[in-house]
Design a protein around this motif. Structure first.
Motif, PDB file in Angstrom:
ATOM      1  N   LEU A  56      59.126  50.875  42.332  1.00 66.02           N
ATOM      2  CA  LEU A  56      60.524  51.175  42.412  1.00 66.02           C
ATOM      3  C   LEU A  56      60.954  49.643  41.541  1.00 66.02           C
ATOM      4  O   LEU A  56      62.353  49.450  41.558  1.00 66.02           O
ATOM      5  CB  LEU A  56      60.959  50.641  43.874  1.00 66.02           C
ATOM      6  CG  LEU A  56      61.317  51.895  44.792  1.00 66.02           C
ATOM      7  CD1 LEU A  56      61.700  51.558  46.107  1.00 66.02           C
ATOM      8  CD2 LEU A  56      62.485  52.848  44.236  1.00 66.02           C
ATOM      9  N   GLN A  59      63.353  50.689  38.850  1.00 64.55           N
ATOM     10  CA  GLN A  59      64.850  50.809  39.285  1.00 64.55           C
ATOM     11  C   GLN A  59      65.770  49.839  39.570  1.00 64.55           C
ATOM     12  O   GLN A  59      66.785  49.605  39.275  1.00 64.55           O
ATOM     13  CB  GLN A  59      64.669  51.744  40.597  1.00 64.55           C
ATOM     14  CG  GLN A  59      64.189  53.170  40.402  1.00 64.55           C
ATOM     15  CD  GLN A  59      64.393  54.191  41.342  1.00 64.55           C
ATOM     16  OE1 GLN A  59      65.096  53.977  42.164  1.00 64.55           O
ATOM     17  NE2 GLN A  59      63.769  55.306  41.179  1.00 64.55           N
ATOM     18  N   VAL A  60      64.969  48.738  40.069  1.00 67.81           N
ATOM     19  CA  VAL A  60      65.602  47.308  40.181  1.00 67.81           C
ATOM     20  C   VAL A  60      66.063  46.848  38.785  1.00 67.81           C
ATOM     21  O   VAL A  60      67.195  46.106  38.630  1.00 67.81           O
ATOM     22  CB  VAL A  60      64.605  46.434  40.916  1.00 67.81           C
ATOM     23  CG1 VAL A  60      65.367  44.867  40.895  1.00 67.81           C
ATOM     24  CG2 VAL A  60      64.600  46.905  42.282  1.00 67.81           C
ATOM     25  N   VAL A  62      66.800  48.650  36.229  1.00 65.34           N
ATOM     26  CA  VAL A  62      67.904  49.460  35.790  1.00 65.34           C
ATOM     27  C   VAL A  62      69.316  49.035  36.391  1.00 65.34           C
ATOM     28  O   VAL A  62      70.345  49.085  35.789  1.00 65.34           O
ATOM     29  CB  VAL A  62      67.611  50.747  35.864  1.00 65.34           C
ATOM     30  CG1 VAL A  62      68.901  51.695  35.674  1.00 65.34           C
ATOM     31  CG2 VAL A  62      66.510  51.230  34.950  1.00 65.34           C
TER      32      VAL A  62
ATOM     33  N   LEU B  52      70.532  54.850  42.077  1.00 62.53           N
ATOM     34  CA  LEU B  52      70.967  54.609  40.719  1.00 62.53           C
ATOM     35  C   LEU B  52      71.967  55.840  40.357  1.00 62.53           C
ATOM     36  O   LEU B  52      72.823  55.448  39.438  1.00 62.53           O
ATOM     37  CB  LEU B  52      69.833  54.291  39.820  1.00 62.53           C
ATOM     38  CG  LEU B  52      69.239  53.028  40.226  1.00 62.53           C
ATOM     39  CD1 LEU B  52      67.885  52.932  39.358  1.00 62.53           C
ATOM     40  CD2 LEU B  52      69.998  52.139  39.986  1.00 62.53           C
ATOM     41  N   LEU B 136      64.106  45.969  48.472  1.00 65.89           N
ATOM     42  CA  LEU B 136      63.437  45.199  47.439  1.00 65.89           C
ATOM     43  C   LEU B 136      64.519  44.148  46.836  1.00 65.89           C
ATOM     44  O   LEU B 136      63.945  43.252  46.756  1.00 65.89           O
ATOM     45  CB  LEU B 136      63.207  46.414  46.287  1.00 65.89           C
ATOM     46  CG  LEU B 136      61.816  46.315  45.509  1.00 65.89           C
ATOM     47  CD1 LEU B 136      60.624  45.886  46.707  1.00 65.89           C
ATOM     48  CD2 LEU B 136      61.577  47.218  44.733  1.00 65.89           C
TER      49      LEU B 136
END
Lengths: 100, 167
Positions: A56, A59-60, A62, B52, B136
């Motif tokens: 992941l 994605q962080v 991005v 996203l 996260l």
């Protein structure tokens, strides 16, 4: 499952279109849109790799790139407004004040 | 099924990206760019980046492109400012340069990834959902998250300062 190389090729094509637009267009707003296109192509590549390795973190990254792009658009469009107000034009060739 | 979605979305993305740079009118370019961003959001969904994809629609295709269109409309461009691409030699060099760039990318991709069978690693069930990404962002990546918020604040102040009309 689509191979990651297909996404990288698509991302490369989109990035090249962005480079082409950045170089051939003289309208500063369209030049700015080409930059956005390049940013999105890079984002697509990062997401494809993140999916491939099942992490992941991509994605962080991005997410943060999108934040920076939003900030960049805000400041960039303000600069374009200033440019237009001073030069009465949106042609990048008119921005020659600091040209040697 | 996934492959069909990929082909359709990538075709839409490439065609509308070409429209962005080939349209004379900047408004048409902006509308084409919205289509490109939307199809990239679709590709994000194919890649299981659900959160996203929605951020892409809301922030990019929504907020950023609205800002672009506002600025284009504020500038009240005359007809003669739409086109006027002089400098033919520069255009030729630009096409050659970006073609070379694309070929280089193809070669690099060929050497490293192409033709190799990737085995997909184990992906958890909540891969790419807002919960997983949020967890996260607020634990491992808290510092970049906070720096991004400060950056947005600075950009907002800077944009207001720049666009202000001097008395």
């Amino acid at each position: 499952m689509v191979p990651v190389s297909y996404y990288i090729l698509l991302s490369g094509v989109l990035f090249s279109i962005g480079v082409l637009g950045f170089l051939i267009r003289r309208n500063v707003i369209v030049v700015f849109m080409s930059v956005e296109l390049m940013l999105n192509a890079a984002n697509l590549a990062i997401i494809a790799f993140a999916r491939n390795i099942g992490s992941l973190t991509g994605q962080v990254i991005v997410f943060l790139v999108m934040t920076v792009a939003a900030a960049e658009v805000g400041v960039g469009l303000a600069i374009i407004m200033m440019f237009y107000r001073n030069k009465k034009s949106v042609n990048v060739d008119d921005g020659n004040l600091m040209k040697w | 099924m996934e492959f069909i979605f990929f082909i359709i979305l990538s075709l839409i993305a490439v065609i509308s990206a070409l429209m962005v740079i080939l349209q004379r009118n900047p408004i048409h370019s902006a509308l084409s760019l919205i289509v490109t961003l939307g199809s990239i959001a679709g590709l994000f969904i194919v890649l299981k980046a659900f959160f996203l994809a929605f951020i892409q629609i809301i922030v990019y295709a929504g907020a950023v492109m609205i800002l672009f269109i506002f600025v284009i409309m504020l500038l009240t461009l005359r007809k003669d400012e739409f086109g006027q691409e002089k400098r033919k030699f520069q255009r030729i060099f630009a096409i050659i340069f970006s073609a070379f760039f694309l070929i280089e990318l193809f070669i690099i991709t060929n050497y490293t990834f192409f033709g190799k069978t990737e085995k997909i690693l184990f992906t958890p069930a909540d891969f790419g959902t807002p919960q997983a990404l949020g967890r996260l962002l607020f634990t491992d990546y808290l510092l970049p998250f906070e720096i991004a918020s400060i950056l947005l604040l600075i950009a907002m102040v800077g944009a207001i300062f720049l666009a202000r009309r001097e008395e």
